[in-house]
Design a protein around this motif. Sequence first.
Motif, PDB file in Angstrom:
ATOM      1  N   MET A 137      17.691 -65.078  33.391  1.00 32.49           N
ATOM      2  CA  MET A 137      18.604 -65.559  33.164  1.00 32.49           C
ATOM      3  C   MET A 137      18.989 -66.758  31.685  1.00 32.49           C
ATOM      4  SD  MET A 137      19.522 -68.081  36.507  1.00 32.49           S
ATOM      5  CE  MET A 137      19.118 -67.111  38.187  1.00 32.49           C
ATOM      6  N   ALA A 138      18.069 -66.886  31.701  1.00 31.19           N
ATOM      7  CA  ALA A 138      18.308 -67.497  29.899  1.00 31.19           C
ATOM      8  C   ALA A 138      18.172 -66.256  29.031  1.00 31.19           C
ATOM      9  CB  ALA A 138      16.946 -68.339  30.110  1.00 31.19           C
ATOM     10  N   ALA A 139      17.432 -64.904  29.159  1.00 36.11           N
ATOM     11  CA  ALA A 139      17.150 -64.321  27.904  1.00 36.11           C
ATOM     12  C   ALA A 139      18.463 -63.624  28.141  1.00 36.11           C
ATOM     13  CB  ALA A 139      16.070 -63.485  27.968  1.00 36.11           C
ATOM     14  N   LEU A 140      19.418 -62.808  28.935  1.00 39.49           N
ATOM     15  CA  LEU A 140      20.646 -62.129  28.836  1.00 39.49           C
ATOM     16  C   LEU A 140      21.833 -62.884  28.203  1.00 39.49           C
ATOM     17  CD1 LEU A 140      20.201 -60.160  32.291  1.00 39.49           C
ATOM     18  CD2 LEU A 140      19.110 -59.827  30.113  1.00 39.49           C
ATOM     19  N   SER A 141      22.202 -64.734  28.899  1.00 32.47           N
ATOM     20  CA  SER A 141      23.085 -65.765  28.618  1.00 32.47           C
ATOM     21  C   SER A 141      22.722 -65.769  27.139  1.00 32.47           C
ATOM     22  CB  SER A 141      22.527 -66.505  29.002  1.00 32.47           C
ATOM     23  OG  SER A 141      22.790 -66.339  30.769  1.00 32.47           O
ATOM     24  N   GLY A 142      21.758 -66.120  26.526  1.00 31.77           N
ATOM     25  CA  GLY A 142      20.462 -66.483  25.262  1.00 31.77           C
ATOM     26  C   GLY A 142      21.482 -65.117  24.480  1.00 31.77           C
ATOM     27  N   ALA A 143      21.063 -63.567  24.041  1.00 34.67           N
ATOM     28  CA  ALA A 143      21.921 -62.830  24.227  1.00 34.67           C
ATOM     29  C   ALA A 143      23.082 -62.722  24.049  1.00 34.67           C
ATOM     30  CB  ALA A 143      21.230 -61.732  24.615  1.00 34.67           C
ATOM     31  N   LEU A 144      23.887 -62.941  25.029  1.00 32.68           N
ATOM     32  CA  LEU A 144      25.450 -63.039  25.068  1.00 32.68           C
ATOM     33  C   LEU A 144      26.218 -64.128  23.999  1.00 32.68           C
ATOM     34  CD1 LEU A 144      26.488 -63.120  28.468  1.00 32.68           C
ATOM     35  CD2 LEU A 144      26.420 -61.079  27.251  1.00 32.68           C
ATOM     36  N   TYR A 145      25.429 -64.766  24.061  1.00 39.29           N
ATOM     37  CA  TYR A 145      25.977 -65.948  22.903  1.00 39.29           C
ATOM     38  C   TYR A 145      25.617 -65.757  21.854  1.00 39.29           C
ATOM     39  CZ  TYR A 145      28.187 -69.253  26.423  1.00 39.29           C
ATOM     40  OH  TYR A 145      28.854 -69.793  27.467  1.00 39.29           O
ATOM     41  N   SER A 146      24.086 -65.494  21.410  1.00 37.13           N
ATOM     42  CA  SER A 146      24.071 -64.770  20.494  1.00 37.13           C
ATOM     43  C   SER A 146      25.664 -63.542  19.813  1.00 37.13           C
ATOM     44  CB  SER A 146      22.367 -63.768  20.172  1.00 37.13           C
ATOM     45  OG  SER A 146      21.879 -65.314  20.715  1.00 37.13           O
ATOM     46  N   HIS A 147      25.436 -62.905  20.482  1.00 33.65           N
ATOM     47  CA  HIS A 147      26.426 -61.545  20.022  1.00 33.65           C
ATOM     48  C   HIS A 147      27.663 -62.389  19.904  1.00 33.65           C
ATOM     49  CE1 HIS A 147      28.712 -58.002  20.546  1.00 33.65           C
ATOM     50  NE2 HIS A 147      29.722 -58.604  20.674  1.00 33.65           N
ATOM     51  N   LEU A 148      27.739 -63.809  20.770  1.00 33.71           N
ATOM     52  CA  LEU A 148      29.277 -64.071  20.309  1.00 33.71           C
ATOM     53  C   LEU A 148      29.599 -65.452  19.284  1.00 33.71           C
ATOM     54  CD1 LEU A 148      32.747 -65.039  21.733  1.00 33.71           C
ATOM     55  CD2 LEU A 148      30.619 -67.107  22.861  1.00 33.71           C
ATOM     56  N   ALA A 149      28.207 -65.864  18.540  1.00 31.57           N
ATOM     57  CA  ALA A 149      28.398 -66.172  17.961  1.00 31.57           C
ATOM     58  C   ALA A 149      28.634 -65.250  16.164  1.00 31.57           C
ATOM     59  CB  ALA A 149      26.855 -66.825  17.085  1.00 31.57           C
ATOM     60  N   GLN A 150      29.112 -63.480  16.473  1.00 30.26           N
ATOM     61  CA  GLN A 150      29.181 -63.025  14.901  1.00 30.26           C
ATOM     62  C   GLN A 150      30.263 -62.612  15.844  1.00 30.26           C
ATOM     63  OE1 GLN A 150      26.330 -62.426  12.926  1.00 30.26           O
ATOM     64  NE2 GLN A 150      24.745 -63.217  14.854  1.00 30.26           N
ATOM     65  N   VAL A 151      31.261 -63.429  16.470  1.00 32.08           N
ATOM     66  CA  VAL A 151      32.497 -62.728  16.761  1.00 32.08           C
ATOM     67  C   VAL A 151      33.734 -63.350  15.495  1.00 32.08           C
ATOM     68  CG1 VAL A 151      34.431 -62.111  18.263  1.00 32.08           C
ATOM     69  CG2 VAL A 151      32.324 -62.010  19.269  1.00 32.08           C
ATOM     70  N   ALA A 152      34.048 -62.884  14.782  1.00 34.24           N
ATOM     71  CA  ALA A 152      35.326 -63.510  13.647  1.00 34.24           C
ATOM     72  C   ALA A 152      36.272 -63.614  14.652  1.00 34.24           C
ATOM     73  CB  ALA A 152      35.939 -62.641  12.473  1.00 34.24           C
ATOM     74  N   ASP A 153      36.255 -65.071  14.117  1.00 35.97           N
ATOM     75  CA  ASP A 153      37.608 -66.139  14.916  1.00 35.97           C
ATOM     76  C   ASP A 153      37.698 -65.955  16.160  1.00 35.97           C
ATOM     77  OD1 ASP A 153      39.018 -65.440  12.292  1.00 35.97           O
ATOM     78  OD2 ASP A 153      39.826 -63.747  12.845  1.00 35.97           O
ATOM     79  N   LEU A 154      37.115 -66.992  17.007  1.00 33.91           N
ATOM     80  CA  LEU A 154      36.280 -67.095  18.155  1.00 33.91           C
ATOM     81  C   LEU A 154      37.651 -67.680  18.582  1.00 33.91           C
ATOM     82  CD1 LEU A 154      32.738 -68.411  17.911  1.00 33.91           C
ATOM     83  CD2 LEU A 154      34.039 -66.728  18.595  1.00 33.91           C
ATOM     84  N   PRO A 155      38.326 -67.911  19.903  1.00 32.49           N
ATOM     85  CA  PRO A 155      40.111 -67.991  20.073  1.00 32.49           C
ATOM     86  C   PRO A 155      39.704 -69.519  20.952  1.00 32.49           C
ATOM     87  CG  PRO A 155      39.569 -66.874  21.800  1.00 32.49           C
ATOM     88  CD  PRO A 155      38.267 -66.209  20.674  1.00 32.49           C
ATOM     89  N   GLY A 156      39.864 -70.298  19.791  1.00 33.04           N
ATOM     90  CA  GLY A 156      39.915 -71.880  20.384  1.00 33.04           C
ATOM     91  C   GLY A 156      38.452 -71.934  20.888  1.00 33.04           C
ATOM     92  N   GLY A 157      37.490 -71.336  19.619  1.00 31.05           N
ATOM     93  CA  GLY A 157      35.854 -71.932  19.699  1.00 31.05           C
ATOM     94  C   GLY A 157      35.697 -72.560  18.637  1.00 31.05           C
ATOM     95  N   HIS A 158      33.945 -73.129  18.627  1.00 31.61           N
ATOM     96  CA  HIS A 158      33.964 -73.622  17.038  1.00 31.61           C
ATOM     97  C   HIS A 158      32.279 -72.705  17.344  1.00 31.61           C
ATOM     98  CE1 HIS A 158      36.156 -76.747  17.049  1.00 31.61           C
ATOM     99  NE2 HIS A 158      36.331 -77.266  18.451  1.00 31.61           N
TER     100      HIS A 158
END
Length: 352
Positions: A206-227
């Motif tokens: 759970m932790a490994a796959l979820s961490g990989a998803l959020y690491s990928h999300l951090a590379q996305v430009a212009d996160l909608p409404g996010g920090h």
Amino acid sequence: MLAVVYIFKIDDRGAVGHTVDDLDRLLAEDAGFVWVDIPHCDDDAVRVLSETFGFHRLAVKDIRERNRVPKMHVYADHVFVVLHAPERGERGHVHYLELDQFIGGNYLVTVHGPNNPAVSEAAAERETRAVRERLANGRLRPASPAALSHAVVAALIRNQEEYVELVTADVWALEQQVTGGQVAEPEAFLTDLFRARHGLLSVRTMAALSGALYSHLAQVADLPGGHRGSVDDIADRFTRVRRITDGQREYLQGVIDFYQSLLTLRSTVVGQTQNDRVQELTVASYAQNEEVKKISAWAAIFFAPSLVAAVYGMNFIHMPELEWMFGYPFAVVLMVLAGMALHWAFKRRGWL
């Protein structure tokens, strides 16, 4: 009408509860944002998600079905995230509690399940219920949907950590049984080892796959409404859970290796004991065979005189030796010589 739903308008004044009828108006307002928490996704919930929010049909389909692994999709105006939290079931089974999120610019939608029927509603709503309580007492004041999502996911990660702590207590107890020599039933003990290992592997996945998803999300430009900072923090927290789980898994592997060494040593000792017993039986059998040979040899030696005596004891009329003057000495000498010859033969063969 949704059977059970929690709708809050969150702004500088705090969180105020509303009904589904207010949802269109709340989404149209500029100030603050909306949080919709759906414990059970029924047909009415699907209608709201599809028509009111306009979410993609595949995303809506995902929330109606059980997802075995975490997933994430970035759309033009929102992010769809599927995460899991662990819940201990019977006989060491690990239930995957699914939490789906739609993170937009002015809303956060959280949907629970579907989960195993054996999971209680209290366990399924654990994370969002904790966040609702923090909103109610004023201890949480999120400035955006991304900040609120951060609080929900942080609660989910804490539950993962608590589960690892629970399994770690089991691992320590298993280690004490091994080192203390208190393993009464090896089969049951091996089952407990497997259950602990299964629990750690489940949380680790759970932790490994979820961490990989959020690491990928951090590379996305212009996160909608996010920090981006909150996304990085969540990725780091998932990584921390994974590393803690890896450490406990290695610790458990040490217990398993130690127990396997004990089993191997015991098997060797038992095998050696059996070999010694077999050797003792072999020596006893050899000694018995030697005694049998001696008895057989002496029986044969005494049989020869008995044979001569039996022949001359038949007293037939036509036996020339009966009238012979040297017949008796001849029979005695014959018996002695036969016995001596047999004794010499058996002695030479090592039977005597």
